[in-house]
Write a protein that holds these residues in place. Structure first.
Motif, PDB file in Angstrom:
ATOM      1  N   THR A 229      53.369  38.232  62.145  1.00  0.00           N
ATOM      2  CA  THR A 229      54.386  37.228  61.837  1.00  0.00           C
ATOM      3  C   THR A 229      54.051  36.480  60.553  1.00  0.00           C
ATOM      4  OG1 THR A 229      54.771  36.932  64.207  1.00  0.00           O
ATOM      5  CG2 THR A 229      55.637  35.239  62.745  1.00  0.00           C
ATOM      6  N   VAL A 230      55.049  36.313  59.692  1.00  0.00           N
ATOM      7  CA  VAL A 230      54.865  35.556  58.451  1.00  0.00           C
ATOM      8  C   VAL A 230      54.750  34.074  58.784  1.00  0.00           C
ATOM      9  CG1 VAL A 230      55.884  34.934  56.222  1.00  0.00           C
ATOM     10  CG2 VAL A 230      56.136  37.259  57.110  1.00  0.00           C
ATOM     11  N   LEU A 231      53.646  33.467  58.387  1.00  0.00           N
ATOM     12  CA  LEU A 231      53.424  32.048  58.648  1.00  0.00           C
ATOM     13  C   LEU A 231      53.931  31.178  57.509  1.00  0.00           C
ATOM     14  CD1 LEU A 231      49.774  32.054  60.090  1.00  0.00           C
ATOM     15  CD2 LEU A 231      51.921  32.006  61.362  1.00  0.00           C
ATOM     16  N   GLU A 232      53.677  31.623  56.279  1.00  0.00           N
ATOM     17  CA  GLU A 232      53.972  30.768  55.138  1.00  0.00           C
ATOM     18  C   GLU A 232      54.166  31.613  53.882  1.00  0.00           C
ATOM     19  OE1 GLU A 232      51.980  26.620  53.935  1.00  0.00           O
ATOM     20  OE2 GLU A 232      50.726  28.316  53.402  1.00  0.00           O
ATOM     21  N   ILE A 233      55.136  31.212  53.071  1.00  0.00           N
ATOM     22  CA  ILE A 233      55.367  31.859  51.782  1.00  0.00           C
ATOM     23  C   ILE A 233      55.171  30.809  50.701  1.00  0.00           C
ATOM     24  CG2 ILE A 233      57.011  33.102  50.323  1.00  0.00           C
ATOM     25  CD1 ILE A 233      58.419  34.030  52.841  1.00  0.00           C
ATOM     26  N   THR A 234      54.156  30.996  49.860  1.00  0.00           N
ATOM     27  CA  THR A 234      53.879  30.050  48.791  1.00  0.00           C
ATOM     28  C   THR A 234      54.082  30.733  47.444  1.00  0.00           C
ATOM     29  OG1 THR A 234      51.510  30.575  48.722  1.00  0.00           O
ATOM     30  CG2 THR A 234      52.208  28.859  50.251  1.00  0.00           C
ATOM     31  N   LEU A 235      53.759  30.008  46.388  1.00  0.00           N
ATOM     32  CA  LEU A 235      53.975  30.544  45.051  1.00  0.00           C
ATOM     33  C   LEU A 235      53.143  31.787  44.798  1.00  0.00           C
ATOM     34  CD1 LEU A 235      55.397  30.062  42.342  1.00  0.00           C
ATOM     35  CD2 LEU A 235      53.439  28.682  41.642  1.00  0.00           C
ATOM     36  N   ASN A 236      51.911  31.798  45.280  1.00  0.00           N
ATOM     37  CA  ASN A 236      50.997  32.903  44.992  1.00  0.00           C
ATOM     38  C   ASN A 236      50.738  33.832  46.169  1.00  0.00           C
ATOM     39  OD1 ASN A 236      50.452  32.163  42.266  1.00  0.00           O
ATOM     40  ND2 ASN A 236      49.109  30.551  42.984  1.00  0.00           N
ATOM     41  N   THR A 237      50.873  33.336  47.387  1.00  0.00           N
ATOM     42  CA  THR A 237      50.475  34.137  48.545  1.00  0.00           C
ATOM     43  C   THR A 237      51.484  34.052  49.687  1.00  0.00           C
ATOM     44  OG1 THR A 237      49.184  32.288  49.472  1.00  0.00           O
ATOM     45  CG2 THR A 237      48.018  33.852  48.042  1.00  0.00           C
ATOM     46  N   VAL A 238      51.427  35.068  50.532  1.00  0.00           N
ATOM     47  CA  VAL A 238      52.180  35.090  51.796  1.00  0.00           C
ATOM     48  C   VAL A 238      51.156  35.264  52.919  1.00  0.00           C
ATOM     49  CG1 VAL A 238      53.884  36.319  53.183  1.00  0.00           C
ATOM     50  CG2 VAL A 238      54.236  36.067  50.719  1.00  0.00           C
ATOM     51  N   LYS A 239      51.148  34.331  53.860  1.00  0.00           N
ATOM     52  CA  LYS A 239      50.203  34.395  54.975  1.00  0.00           C
ATOM     53  C   LYS A 239      50.864  35.066  56.172  1.00  0.00           C
ATOM     54  CE  LYS A 239      47.342  30.370  53.842  1.00  0.00           C
ATOM     55  NZ  LYS A 239      46.884  29.040  54.301  1.00  0.00           N
ATOM     56  N   VAL A 240      50.179  36.074  56.704  1.00  0.00           N
ATOM     57  CA  VAL A 240      50.691  36.811  57.861  1.00  0.00           C
ATOM     58  C   VAL A 240      49.655  36.740  58.980  1.00  0.00           C
ATOM     59  CG1 VAL A 240      51.458  39.052  58.722  1.00  0.00           C
ATOM     60  CG2 VAL A 240      51.963  38.395  56.362  1.00  0.00           C
ATOM     61  N   GLN A 241      50.103  36.291  60.158  1.00  0.00           N
ATOM     62  CA  GLN A 241      49.209  36.287  61.317  1.00  0.00           C
ATOM     63  C   GLN A 241      49.410  37.596  62.070  1.00  0.00           C
ATOM     64  OE1 GLN A 241      49.822  33.553  64.737  1.00  0.00           O
ATOM     65  NE2 GLN A 241      47.669  33.036  64.477  1.00  0.00           N
ATOM     66  N   ASN A 242      48.373  38.446  62.043  1.00  0.00           N
ATOM     67  CA  ASN A 242      48.459  39.748  62.711  1.00  0.00           C
ATOM     68  C   ASN A 242      48.433  39.578  64.221  1.00  0.00           C
ATOM     69  OD1 ASN A 242      48.382  41.205  60.190  1.00  0.00           O
ATOM     70  ND2 ASN A 242      46.205  40.709  60.083  1.00  0.00           N
ATOM     71  N   TRP A 243      48.754  40.661  64.918  1.00  0.00           N
ATOM     72  CA  TRP A 243      48.818  40.590  66.381  1.00  0.00           C
ATOM     73  C   TRP A 243      47.449  40.372  67.009  1.00  0.00           C
ATOM     74  CZ3 TRP A 243      53.405  39.356  67.191  1.00  0.00           C
ATOM     75  CH2 TRP A 243      54.477  39.959  66.540  1.00  0.00           C
ATOM     76  N   ASP A 244      46.377  40.680  66.277  1.00  0.00           N
ATOM     77  CA  ASP A 244      45.042  40.394  66.798  1.00  0.00           C
ATOM     78  C   ASP A 244      44.567  38.994  66.419  1.00  0.00           C
ATOM     79  OD1 ASP A 244      44.650  40.691  64.123  1.00  0.00           O
ATOM     80  OD2 ASP A 244      43.170  42.293  64.251  1.00  0.00           O
ATOM     81  N   LYS A 245      45.534  38.168  65.916  1.00  0.00           N
ATOM     82  CA  LYS A 245      45.311  36.756  65.568  1.00  0.00           C
ATOM     83  C   LYS A 245      44.518  36.554  64.278  1.00  0.00           C
ATOM     84  CE  LYS A 245      47.626  35.469  69.107  1.00  0.00           C
ATOM     85  NZ  LYS A 245      49.019  35.015  68.892  1.00  0.00           N
ATOM     86  N   THR A 246      44.219  37.627  63.566  1.00  0.00           N
ATOM     87  CA  THR A 246      43.614  37.457  62.248  1.00  0.00           C
ATOM     88  C   THR A 246      44.709  37.087  61.246  1.00  0.00           C
ATOM     89  OG1 THR A 246      43.885  39.813  61.781  1.00  0.00           O
ATOM     90  CG2 THR A 246      41.773  39.110  62.723  1.00  0.00           C
ATOM     91  N   ILE A 247      44.307  36.495  60.134  1.00  0.00           N
ATOM     92  CA  ILE A 247      45.245  36.075  59.094  1.00  0.00           C
ATOM     93  C   ILE A 247      45.045  36.963  57.873  1.00  0.00           C
ATOM     94  CG2 ILE A 247      46.041  34.193  57.627  1.00  0.00           C
ATOM     95  CD1 ILE A 247      46.509  33.611  60.543  1.00  0.00           C
ATOM     96  N   THR A 248      46.121  37.593  57.429  1.00  0.00           N
ATOM     97  CA  THR A 248      46.089  38.396  56.202  1.00  0.00           C
ATOM     98  C   THR A 248      46.852  37.657  55.114  1.00  0.00           C
ATOM     99  OG1 THR A 248      45.992  40.491  57.421  1.00  0.00           O
ATOM    100  CG2 THR A 248      46.736  40.586  55.137  1.00  0.00           C
ATOM    101  N   THR A 249      46.237  37.533  53.944  1.00  0.00           N
ATOM    102  CA  THR A 249      46.868  36.879  52.807  1.00  0.00           C
ATOM    103  C   THR A 249      47.277  37.939  51.797  1.00  0.00           C
ATOM    104  OG1 THR A 249      45.494  34.909  53.144  1.00  0.00           O
ATOM    105  CG2 THR A 249      46.589  35.130  51.021  1.00  0.00           C
ATOM    106  N   ILE A 250      48.575  37.989  51.518  1.00  0.00           N
ATOM    107  CA  ILE A 250      49.133  38.995  50.616  1.00  0.00           C
ATOM    108  C   ILE A 250      49.641  38.305  49.353  1.00  0.00           C
ATOM    109  CG2 ILE A 250      50.832  40.849  50.387  1.00  0.00           C
ATOM    110  CD1 ILE A 250      51.042  40.868  53.444  1.00  0.00           C
ATOM    111  N   PRO A 251      49.335  38.835  48.156  1.00  0.00           N
ATOM    112  CA  PRO A 251      49.947  38.280  46.937  1.00  0.00           C
ATOM    113  C   PRO A 251      51.474  38.381  47.033  1.00  0.00           C
ATOM    114  CG  PRO A 251      48.163  39.798  46.397  1.00  0.00           C
ATOM    115  CD  PRO A 251      48.402  39.937  47.865  1.00  0.00           C
TER     116      PRO A 251
END
Length: 422
Positions: A229-251
């Protein structure tokens, strides 16, 4: 005029006292400036304390009493406390010429320092205000479809850049126009330094304008290791909380330059796709005998199909004068065809299968692993755990019922499987 006379009298008294202590005229000037500096700092501290203790408290208390909760956001963002940080700067700035009138160098230096502080304080106020506006906007439902956080960050970045340029012009005593001229000459370097920010800004506009993704969407992007699930969309990054509860940061720009899957359409459709196949051993496929037809006719889910199909085949063979004593003549039912009809009937009466979306039970291309029979349907329950349970129940049933149709599921012999593992 009276104030100047009082000041002169105080200074004469101070000078005479210092002379009595044996201090030189030069040191007396420094001592006077030091004493006045301490007094100004004390006044600035008191003014800041009064503003923070009383004025800010009164404003915050008044805002908390209002019916709307939106203005409380500015309290949480410490907008008024940041405004209070300007008070000491105002007090000090307005008294510098009086305190250091005999020291032009120190006076100019402190003017610059206070000016820089003043600009930083204003930037903090603007930041608090913009973040407060963002929080208010995101409290409305429509903000999920049109996030503005990246735009606000861009505005804040512009304010910061302007503030830095003004600070540079103050510290180095250069006109602001010349600073901008110098910036133009080094534009290539700036573009390189702020490459990610510029790309992120352009990407955030594209994402928002095309409604490609928003906070709360489920996206999967294997190239970035993101599935959640997408948590936040900022100017530089998009934070995604994976189903295993880890957080992936995507440019942010990666979502535009690379492909990703947005499961929003699936969630809004009301169904979730089940697409899975089971391999049937082709050597077990055969024509149905009379005994098999009679047996399948007693199956509740096949009763109507067997009657209609038998009647249809019989009429066709009779009209074509088919010699039915030879199995390959005319039309006949196969155990695989009956099994496929059973699966269709079973799935159509299943309470968790969507009857308004694509519904297929089909053959795929035969291969060395047998003939794949694919189930392509949609479940009405989209929750991941429930969806997996529905899918597992269906294939549990298929594996259990397939021998009743004298069919076999293809799987490698044990010795072949072990050889493949070694």
């Amino acid at each position: 005029m009276e104030t100047l006379n009082n000041e002169t009298e105080i200074y004469k008294w101070f000078r005479d006292a210092m002379l009595d202590l044996g201090m030189s005229e030069h040191l007396i000037s420094y001592a006077r400036a030091a004493v006045l500096c301490l007094i100004v700092l004390l006044v600035a501290k008191i003014a800041h304390w009064i503003f923070s203790k009383y004025v800010v408290k009164v404003i915050e208390k008044a805002l908390k009493k209002t019916k709307t909760k939106h203005d409380d956001v500015f309290i949480e963002r410490k907008l008024f406390k940041n405004i209070g940080n300007i008070i000491p700067a105002i007090v000090i700035y307005t008294t510098l010429n009086w305190v250091f009138r005999e020291f032009d160098g120190i006076n100019n230096l402190l003017h610059n320092v206070v000016s820089v502080y003043f600009i930083i304080a204003i930037l903090l106020i603007v930041q608090s205000f913009l973040r407060g506006l963002t929080d208010i906007y995101e409290s409305f439902d429509y903000s999920k479809d049109r996030p503005i956080r990246s735009y606000v960050q861009t505005i804040m970045l512009l304010f910061t850049i302007i503030g830095i340029l003004i600070i540079v012009s103050i510290l180095f005593d250069v006109k602001l126009t010349k600073v901008f001229t110098g910036i133009g000459a080094t534009a290539a370097v700036i573009m390189l330094v702020f490459k990610d920010t510029i790309l992120g800004f352009v990407a955030s506009i594209q994402l928002s304008a095309n409604n490609m993704v928003k906070p709360g969407d489920w996206i999967s992007m294997p190239s970035q290791g993101a599935d959640g699930t997408v948590l936040e969309i900022t100017l530089n990054t998009v934070k995604v909380q994976n189903w295993d509860k880890t957080i992936t940061t995507i440019p942010t720009y990666a979502l535009v330059s690379n492909s990703f899957s947005n499961w929003k359409g699936m969630e809004e459709s009301g169904g979730r796709r089940i697409k899975r196949s089971i391999n049937v051993d082709m050597k077990s496929v055969k024509f149905c005998t009379e005994e098999m037809i009679e047996k399948y006719g007693k199956v509740h889910l096949l009763n109507g199909y067997m009657q209609d199909k038998s009647k249809e085949i019989k009429q066709y063979n009779e009209s074509a004068n088919i010699d039915e004593s030879v199995f390959v003549n005319g039309r006949r039912m196969t155990n695989l065809g009956v099994f496929r009809a059973y699966l269709e009937s079973y799935l159509r009466q299943h309470p968790k299968i969507h009857d308004g979306m694509t519904f297929l039970v089909r053959h795929l291309q035969p291969n060395e692993k047998g003939l794949p029979i694919e189930i392509y349907v949609f479940s009405t329950d989209q929750a991941w755990s429930n969806y997996e349970s529905i899918q597992a129940d269906i294939f549990d049933h298929i594996l259990a019922v397939i021998p009743e149709f004298e069919l076999k599921v293809f799987q490698y012999p044990t010795e072949v499987g072990l050889a493949g593992l070694s």
